[in-house]
Scaffold this motif. Structure first.
Motif, PDB file in Angstrom:
ATOM      1  N   ARG A   1      43.844 -20.500  18.693  1.00 50.57           N
ATOM      2  CA  ARG A   1      43.973 -21.858  18.602  1.00 50.57           C
ATOM      3  C   ARG A   1      43.705 -22.302  17.137  1.00 50.57           C
ATOM      4  NH1 ARG A   1      40.195 -22.158  22.044  1.00 50.57           N
ATOM      5  NH2 ARG A   1      38.388 -22.666  20.733  1.00 50.57           N
ATOM      6  N   GLU A   2      42.654 -22.088  16.441  1.00 50.15           N
ATOM      7  CA  GLU A   2      42.351 -22.259  15.296  1.00 50.15           C
ATOM      8  C   GLU A   2      42.950 -21.431  14.121  1.00 50.15           C
ATOM      9  OE1 GLU A   2      37.894 -22.316  15.259  1.00 50.15           O
ATOM     10  OE2 GLU A   2      37.872 -23.969  16.829  1.00 50.15           O
TER      11      GLU A   2
ATOM     12  N   ALA B   1      48.291 -26.090  16.106  1.00 55.45           N
ATOM     13  CA  ALA B   1      49.504 -25.339  16.062  1.00 55.45           C
ATOM     14  C   ALA B   1      50.438 -26.593  15.859  1.00 55.45           C
ATOM     15  CB  ALA B   1      49.921 -24.866  17.819  1.00 55.45           C
ATOM     16  N   ASP B   2      50.334 -27.961  15.753  1.00 56.65           N
ATOM     17  CA  ASP B   2      50.950 -28.830  15.257  1.00 56.65           C
ATOM     18  C   ASP B   2      50.562 -28.953  13.795  1.00 56.65           C
ATOM     19  OD1 ASP B   2      51.900 -29.363  17.925  1.00 56.65           O
ATOM     20  OD2 ASP B   2      50.035 -30.649  18.588  1.00 56.65           O
TER      21      ASP B   2
END
Length: 154
Positions: free
Chosen positions: A66-67, A95-96
């Protein structure tokens, strides 16, 4: 198996322990990181409560999925016998492509073999512009000549 430096800590050995932890976390290798903790280590990370290396590995695997492009700096804040207090900051993006700087404090407690048996972490995330990033070294451990938090004025 002992994991030096061992308690009781001095400023020098606690600083070394903090840098070793920072370097390990910057590898983003959950298995490697988990070896610094006792098999039954207890964690509080934000609102997550974990016990044992398998839970640590699962947690860190999800964290680093995630990070993205995670880069961390830790700094010794205080010590007493077998306990170390640390302040830290890390930068990452989702992710964006949105960037964040996470600020936190940890309290660590070690067993006689130098393994961490307890970790309490409080962390806050702040959205930042990519242009506001300060941690630009290549992925992996922070280079020895890269400034720490105090030297960066953080």
């Amino acid at each position: 198996m002992a994991r030096p430096p061992l308690p009781p800590f001095t400023v020098e050995t606690a600083t070394q322990k903090v840098r070793m932890a920072e370097d390990a976390w910057n590898t983003r290798d959950p298995e490697r990181v988990s070896l610094a903790y006792t098999p039954d280590s207890r964690w509080r990370n934000r609102s997550d409560f974990l016990t044992g290396r398998p839970e640590i590995v699962t947690f860190l695997t999800a964290k680093w999925r995630r990070e993205l492009d995670y880069r961390l700096i830790k700094e010794l804040w205080g010590l007493n016998d077998n306990r170390i207090a640390v302040r830290f900051q890390y930068e990452w993006h989702d992710a964006d492509g949105a960037w964040y700087r996470s600020y936190g404090n940890e309290q660590w407690e070690f067993d006689a073999e130098g393994l961490m048996r307890r970790r309490e972490a409080s962390i806050n995330d702040v959205a930042i512009a990519e242009s506001d990033r300060r941690f630009h070294w290549p992925l992996g451990p922070r280079p020895a000549d890269h400034p720490g938090l105090t030297e960066l004025g953080m």
